[in-house]
Design an enzyme around this catalytic site. Structure first.
Site, short mmCIF file in Angstrom:
data_model
loop_
_atom_site.label_atom_id
_atom_site.label_comp_id
_atom_site.label_asym_id
_atom_site.label_seq_id
_atom_site.Cartn_x
_atom_site.Cartn_y
_atom_site.Cartn_z
N LYS B 115 0.87 -1.20 0.03
CA LYS B 115 -0.10 0.02 -0.04
C LYS B 115 0.66 1.25 0.05
CE LYS B 115 -4.29 -1.74 1.89
NZ LYS B 115 -5.52 -1.85 2.33
N GLU B 199 -3.50 7.39 8.44
CA GLU B 199 -4.15 8.19 7.52
C GLU B 199 -5.31 8.81 8.13
OE1 GLU B 199 -4.30 5.65 3.36
OE2 GLU B 199 -6.02 6.05 4.49
N ARG B 291 -6.77 -6.87 -10.13
CA ARG B 291 -7.40 -8.28 -10.36
C ARG B 291 -8.95 -7.86 -10.92
NH1 ARG B 291 -10.91 -7.94 -5.81
NH2 ARG B 291 -9.68 -7.27 -4.10
#
Lengths: 167, 495
Positions: B115, B199, B291
């Site tokens: 990430k 975050e 995906r």
């Protein structure tokens, strides 16, 4: 044919008459037209109540009827109205003696639990009738002395057949 | 490319097989022991055993999948979603075995799977980011210092996390100490990597993601957004397109950001760029899923595309050749995920035989299922058993159609979330499109699924009528009159 059913706290008195192609139902005094038809191969029924469409799966378990409706399962106890009367009588105090005990349902007399001359107390079992694969114990609602036995064990009876008379 | 192995199971394997057959390719299923008679095995052209039920000895075993693919002479492998779909090592192993991996390159998967690396790519691409720590925070002191700069509420997240695991909301500095250790522990256990970062926590956030397709020739297209804001425990339950809060100008900026990120990552194949959006439509990059997504059908419904077919063509080296109409999506689409789970017991997974199954169809409805009536749903795998997807000219029609479809749906034997969906789809917040990722947590309690008095009335009646029917039919008669004649007699006697 009369039924008394319970779902949790709720109760319903139901009387069903077969009328031609449908069932006339009296549910707690409300007249309904019902139709109850099994779907092929499963314990699933199409139920129409005054034309409203419902689909239910029905399973019998431990003397209760499990009804699945819209994926939710409801546990219903279906009993003979006599049991309700009995419950009421229990709360009503002493009553006159003498009664005729009838089979509430068509079925097989599995056992007669009394003989002529026996003194039967209120609430005591007098006969067992098997129907719907359930054994239904029929009890004296009032009590008295057995004056007559109208049936034999292992015989089929219809709803309303007299079983035992008490005086 | 002629023979394609699907390294997956359930509804997504069935869905991929359908496209392969449409394309005239040979579809090769793989299965674990409990899945021998699963739907994906029944609909494939060929099927081979992987191993026992345990996922790591079957669907998650890279050596086994490669071995079976080789023996089956597969030219390519489609990984579906979940299992090995975002495993760079697997993608590499497929290529090393001389087969095509239908998805991005192993290096792209590896970079975007981290990430923090993904954030750096997004930053370099000029995409908006949620304010956060520049890198992992090593200890509570570092976390505390970073938290002061960013401001509360905060989200503490595992760098290697995903699927809602390894994240925690911090309302104030008091929450930091214990949350730090817990999140690190979870990250270590779930992903084998205990780095965590901070975050800003966006209040009442929506989850909006961009579907992109990119070919090996530098073409990248944006196929609209999907709004996946209805979530339970950070897992999506209902997804839709377009997002009810997007305006054409927000969408244009959103498309630009998603395409820039895909280009910066040298992305090839189908991918999803996930963003978090506030109720005003400000959006911030979250991560890239390398995906096909569970919720891809809503995009297919409004674009008319078959995303699996596009994936196959891209993996085959072909140039994107999309009809221009597919880039201007038409109408609205909503997907409900049908899970084998008990919503009234904290969404606990359920397993067992599907004793009854009736899936909806009709105008504007598509159903992708991985089970059939009589199938034993194994406890080992994801509880997603089907997806019901609606399409409408506008959102109101899509909502009406999915509500109708869920009313028709029957799943019995195991506990499903169909009743939960019916509740959800009738909520004014959903009908108005005014939801956020915390909506279910705030609004849903098991009481919501309690039986209505009307349902109880029907159940009482049904039970008595059942007893009545039994009383009529079990009357022991030897070669006597049929029950219908008997019913007549009852009727006449009672008259």
């Amino acid at each position: 044919m009369k039924f008394w059913s319970q779902l949790g706290e709720r109760e319903q008195d139901l009387e069903v008459r077969v009328t031609g192609t449908h069932l006339d139902v009296d549910a707690d005094g409300r007249a309904l037209a019902a139709d109850f038809v099994p779907l092929p191969g499963e314990e699933v029924f199409s139920l129409l109540i005054d034309g409203r469409v419902h689909e239910v799966s029905v399973e019998e378990k431990d003397g209760a009827i499990l009804v699945t409706l819209h994926g939710q399962r409801h546990k219903v106890l279906v009993r003979h109205p006599l049991e309700k009367t009995l419950r009421e009588v229990r709360h009503a105090g002493p009553a006159a003696s003498g009664e005729v005990i009838e089979s509430p349902i068509p079925g097989l007399v599995v056992a007669l639990k009394v003989r002529v001359g026996d003194v039967v107390a209120k609430g005591q079992a007098v006969a067992v009738v098997e129907a719907m694969k359930m054994q239904n114990e029929l009890t004296a609602q009032v009590g008295g002395t057995v004056s007559a036995i109208h049936v034999e064990e292992k015989k089929n009876v219809e709803a309303g057949t007299k079983l035992v008379s008490l005086t | 490319m002629k023979r394609v192995l699907i390294a997956n199971r359930g509804e997504i394997a069935v869905r991929i097989i359908r496209t392969l057959r449409d394309l005239g390719l040979t579809s090769i299923a793989v299965y674990s022991d409990p899945d021998r008679a699963a739907l994906h095995v029944l609909v494939a052209d060929e099927a081979y055993r992987l191993g026992p039920g345990l996922a790591r000895e079957s669907y998650l075993s890279i050596p086994r999948v490669i071995e079976v693919a080789r023996a089956a002479r597969a030219d390519a492998i489609h990984p579906g979603y979940g299992f090995l779909s975002e495993n760079a090592e697997f993608a590499q192993a497929v290529q090393d075995a001389g087969m095509i991996f239908i998805g991005p390159s192993p290096s792209t998967i590896a970079r975007l799977g981290n990430k923090l690396a993904a954030r750096e790519i997004a930053r370099a691409a000029g995409a908006p980011l949620v304010p956060g720590s520049p890198g992992p925070v090593a200890d509570v002191a570092a976390a505390s210092a970073a938290a002061k700069t960013i401001g509360y509420p905060l989200m503490l997240k595992a760098a290697a996390g995903g699927g809602g695991k390894g994240m925690r909301v911090l309302r104030s500095a008091d929450d930091l100490g214990s949350a730090f250790e817990l999140t690190r522990g979870e990250a270590k256990a779930a992903f084998g990597d205990d780095s965590v970062y901070l975050e800003r926590f966006v209040e009442r956030p929506r989850h909006v993601e961009a579907q992109i397709l990119a070919d090996a020739h530098g073409n990248v297209v944006f196929l609209g957004e999907r709004d996946c804001s209805v979530q339970r425990r950070h897992q999506k339950v209902v997804e839709e397109t377009p997002s009810p809060i997007f305006t054409p100008s927000i969408r244009a900026k959103f498309a630009e950001a998603a395409i820039a990120i895909a280009r910066a990552a040298n992305y090839v194949n189908a991918g999803t760029v996930e963003f978090i959006a506030d109720p005003d439509g400000n959006f911030y990059f979250l991560e890239v899923n390398t995906r096909l997504q569970v919720e891809h059908p809503v995009t297919e419904m409004v674009t008319g595309l078959d995303l699996v077919a596009e994936q196959v063509k891209i993996a085959d080296g072909q140039k994107l050749a999309l009809p221009s109409a597919s880039l201007a999506p038409r109408g609205a689409s909503i997907e409900c995920r049908i899970y084998a789970e008990d919503a009234s017991r904290n969404f606990m997974p359920s397993a067992g035989e599907v004793t009854r199954l009736r899936l909806p169809a009709g105008p504007g409805i598509r159903t992708d299922a991985g089970v059939y009536q009589g199938f034993q749903v194994p406890i080992e795998y994801d509880p997603l058993i089907a997806k019901v997807v609606s399409w409408g000219e506008d959102r109101a029609q899509a909502v009406a159609r999915i509500r109708r479809a869920l009313e028709e749906t029957v799943v019995e034997g195991l506990t499903s979330n169909v009743a939960f969906h019916r509740w959800l789809l009738a909520r004014p917040e959903f009908i108005l499109g005014d939801v956020h990722t915390g909506f279910l947590g705030e609004s849903f309690t098991p009481d919501a699924l309690k039986a209505t008095p009307e349902a109880e009335e029907v159940a009482l009646l049904a039970a008595s009528l059942h007893a009545h029917a039994r009383a009529l039919s079990v009357r022991p008669v030897e070669r006597g009159p049929s029950q219908w004649r008997y019913a007549d007699r009852i009727a006449s006697r009672e008259r």
